[in-house]
Design a protein around this motif. Structure first.
Motif, mmCIF file in Angstrom:
data_model
loop_
_atom_site.group_PDB
_atom_site.id
_atom_site.type_symbol
_atom_site.label_atom_id
_atom_site.label_comp_id
_atom_site.label_asym_id
_atom_site.label_seq_id
_atom_site.Cartn_x
_atom_site.Cartn_y
_atom_site.Cartn_z
ATOM 1 N N LEU A 144 1.494 -1.075 3.602
ATOM 2 C CA LEU A 144 2.343 -0.247 3.983
ATOM 3 C C LEU A 144 3.208 0.517 2.780
ATOM 4 O O LEU A 144 3.371 1.720 2.930
ATOM 5 C CB LEU A 144 3.217 -0.683 4.981
ATOM 6 C CG LEU A 144 2.641 -0.949 6.403
ATOM 7 C CD1 LEU A 144 3.539 -1.564 7.372
ATOM 8 C CD2 LEU A 144 1.766 0.098 6.842
ATOM 9 N N GLY A 145 3.091 -0.228 1.638
ATOM 10 C CA GLY A 145 4.054 0.439 0.640
ATOM 11 C C GLY A 145 3.005 1.506 -0.160
ATOM 12 O O GLY A 145 3.489 2.128 -0.959
ATOM 13 N N HIS A 146 1.777 1.349 0.036
ATOM 14 C CA HIS A 146 0.824 2.624 -0.365
ATOM 15 C C HIS A 146 0.392 3.539 0.585
ATOM 16 O O HIS A 146 -0.491 4.532 0.059
ATOM 17 C CB HIS A 146 -0.494 1.611 -0.799
ATOM 18 C CG HIS A 146 -0.195 0.515 -1.541
ATOM 19 N ND1 HIS A 146 -0.149 0.584 -3.260
ATOM 20 C CD2 HIS A 146 0.026 -0.872 -1.484
ATOM 21 C CE1 HIS A 146 0.119 -0.704 -3.770
ATOM 22 N NE2 HIS A 146 0.309 -1.603 -2.596
ATOM 23 N N ALA A 191 3.043 -7.894 5.839
ATOM 24 C CA ALA A 191 3.887 -8.330 4.357
ATOM 25 C C ALA A 191 3.691 -7.068 3.543
ATOM 26 O O ALA A 191 3.006 -6.177 3.431
ATOM 27 C CB ALA A 191 3.230 -9.383 3.763
ATOM 28 N N THR A 192 4.945 -7.295 2.524
ATOM 29 C CA THR A 192 4.921 -6.033 1.885
ATOM 30 C C THR A 192 6.034 -6.349 0.574
ATOM 31 O O THR A 192 6.541 -7.549 0.675
ATOM 32 C CB THR A 192 5.642 -4.871 2.220
ATOM 33 O OG1 THR A 192 5.605 -3.545 1.199
ATOM 34 C CG2 THR A 192 7.106 -5.142 2.697
ATOM 35 N N LEU A 213 4.009 3.989 -3.073
ATOM 36 C CA LEU A 213 4.968 5.090 -2.758
ATOM 37 C C LEU A 213 6.377 4.765 -2.390
ATOM 38 O O LEU A 213 7.096 5.883 -2.169
ATOM 39 C CB LEU A 213 4.148 5.655 -1.672
ATOM 40 C CG LEU A 213 2.688 6.032 -2.086
ATOM 41 C CD1 LEU A 213 1.916 6.662 -0.789
ATOM 42 C CD2 LEU A 213 2.685 6.892 -3.232
ATOM 43 N N ARG A 214 6.735 3.666 -2.125
ATOM 44 C CA ARG A 214 8.110 3.057 -1.831
ATOM 45 C C ARG A 214 8.136 1.718 -2.216
ATOM 46 O O ARG A 214 7.330 0.903 -2.250
ATOM 47 C CB ARG A 214 8.202 3.443 -0.386
ATOM 48 C CG ARG A 214 7.494 2.757 0.571
ATOM 49 C CD ARG A 214 7.748 3.082 1.994
ATOM 50 N NE ARG A 214 7.032 4.315 2.112
ATOM 51 C CZ ARG A 214 5.917 4.754 2.201
ATOM 52 N NH1 ARG A 214 4.861 3.877 2.411
ATOM 53 N NH2 ARG A 214 5.329 6.140 2.564
#
Length: 260
Positions: free
Chosen positions: A147-149, A173-174, A205-206
Motif C-alpha cells: 500500500l505504500g507504493h 502490513a506496511t 509514495l508515502r
C-alpha cells in the motif's frame, strides 16, 4: 551499461532467481548458530544487512532464502494463528514474498493465488485498485508492503474489502513511522532521490504513521493491530531477527458491517 544489458537479457523473475541462487552459494560463508530462519530452516552466525544508507538494518535478510523480518514474522503468525497451511482456504496474496511463495505452493492448495501488477512475478497479473475477481471471493488476503507504493491507496483498500468474504481476514502490513501520528505524503517527492529522503525508500509514495489502522477502517475494515514478535517473546524475536516493529506489525482486518 552492464546493468542495462543484464535487464534486457533477463526478465525480472529470472533476475530474482539468479540473485537467490547466487545468495545460496555464498551462504556457506555465514554458517553458524546465532540466527535462525524459519522460512528455509537454516541457521547462520549472522544475517545480511538490508535497507538504504539512510536506514540500514543489521541482521535483516536471510543469506540463503532472502527472507526479511516481516516474512519470518508473517510465517510464524500464519502457522500459529491461521489455517492457511492446514486447510484449503481461498487466498489472494499480493506481491508474494519469494521466501513464502514455495511454502504456500507446497501445500497443494489450488485456491492459493498470487497477484502482482507485474505479470512476471505472480500467477495473476492484477492491479490492486482494480482486482479482477468477484465480490466475497477470498477467505484470506495477504498484502504486505504494497500500500505504500500504490498511488490510490483508498481504492486499493476498498477493492480488498470488496473481494474478501464476509467471514474472511486480510493480513496487511506496511512501513510505520512510530513517531508520526499522521501518514506523510507530499507532491514534492516526485523523484526517487526525493522519495528516499522523504519516505526512507526511493519507491515509496508515502510513509505511514500510527494512523494506518484508521486509514484501513475508512475502507470499511475492522482492524486489530498485532505486534506478533512481542507475542513470541524476546528470545524468539532475537533468534529469528523479527525486527523493531517498524515493518512487522500485522494489521488483521475483517469486514465491519457496523461502519457501512
Amino acid at each position: 551499461m552492464i546493468k542495462r544489458i543484464y535487464r534486457l537479457l533477463f526478465t525480472e523473475k529470472r533476475r530474482i532467481e539468479n540473485r537467490l541462487l547466487f545468495n545460496r552459494m555464498l551462504s556457506v560463508f555465514y554458517r553458524g548458530n546465532t540466527y535462525c530462519c524459519n522460512c528455509c530452516g537454516k541457521s547462520f552466525r549472522k544475517f545480511k544487512s538490508k535497507g538504504t544508507a539512510l536506514m540500514k538494518r543489521k541482521n535483516a535478510e536471510c543469506p540463503y532464502c532472502g527472507s526479511l523480518e516481516r516474512g519470518r514474522n508473517l510465517l510464524f503468525f500464519i502457522e500459529n494463528e491461521t489455517d492457511i497451511l492446514t486447510a484449503q482456504p481461498a487466498i489472494l496474496h499480493f506481491a508474494p514474498e519469494w521466501c513464502l511463495w514455495p511454502i504456500f505452493k507446497k501445500t497443494g492448495n489450488r485456491n492459493y493465488i498470487t497477484a502482482d501488477i507485474n505479470p512476471d512475478l505472480a500467477d495473476c497479473p492484477a492491479d490492486i485498485t482494480d482486482i479482477p475477481f468477484p465480490d466475497n471471493r477470498f477467505d484470506y488476503i495477504i498484502c504486505f508492503h504494497v500500500l505504500g507504493h500504490v498511488p490510490d491507496e483508498k481504492k486499493a483498500v476498498e477493492e480488498m474489502y470488496r473481494v474478501l468474504k464476509p467471514t474472511g481476514t486480510a493480513l496487511i502490513a506496511t512501513i510505520i513511522d512510530p513517531d508520526n501520528p499522521h501518514t506523510f505524503e507530499t507532491d514534492d517527492a516526485d523523484t526517487p532521490l526525493k522519495r528516499l529522503h522523504c519516505y526512507s525508500e526511493p519507491d515509496l509514495l508515502r510513509l505511514h504513521g500510527t494512523d494506518f489502522d484508521r486509514r484501513l477502517m475508512q475502507g470499511g475494515f475492522k482492524v486489530e493491530v498485532i505486534d506478533y514478535p512481542s507475542v513470541l517473546g524476546e528470545e524468539m524475536k532475537k533468534k529469528y531477527a523479527l525486527g523493531d516493529g517498524r515493518r512487522e506489525l500485522i494489521f488483521r482486518c475483517t469486514k465491519d458491517y457496523g461502519s457501512q
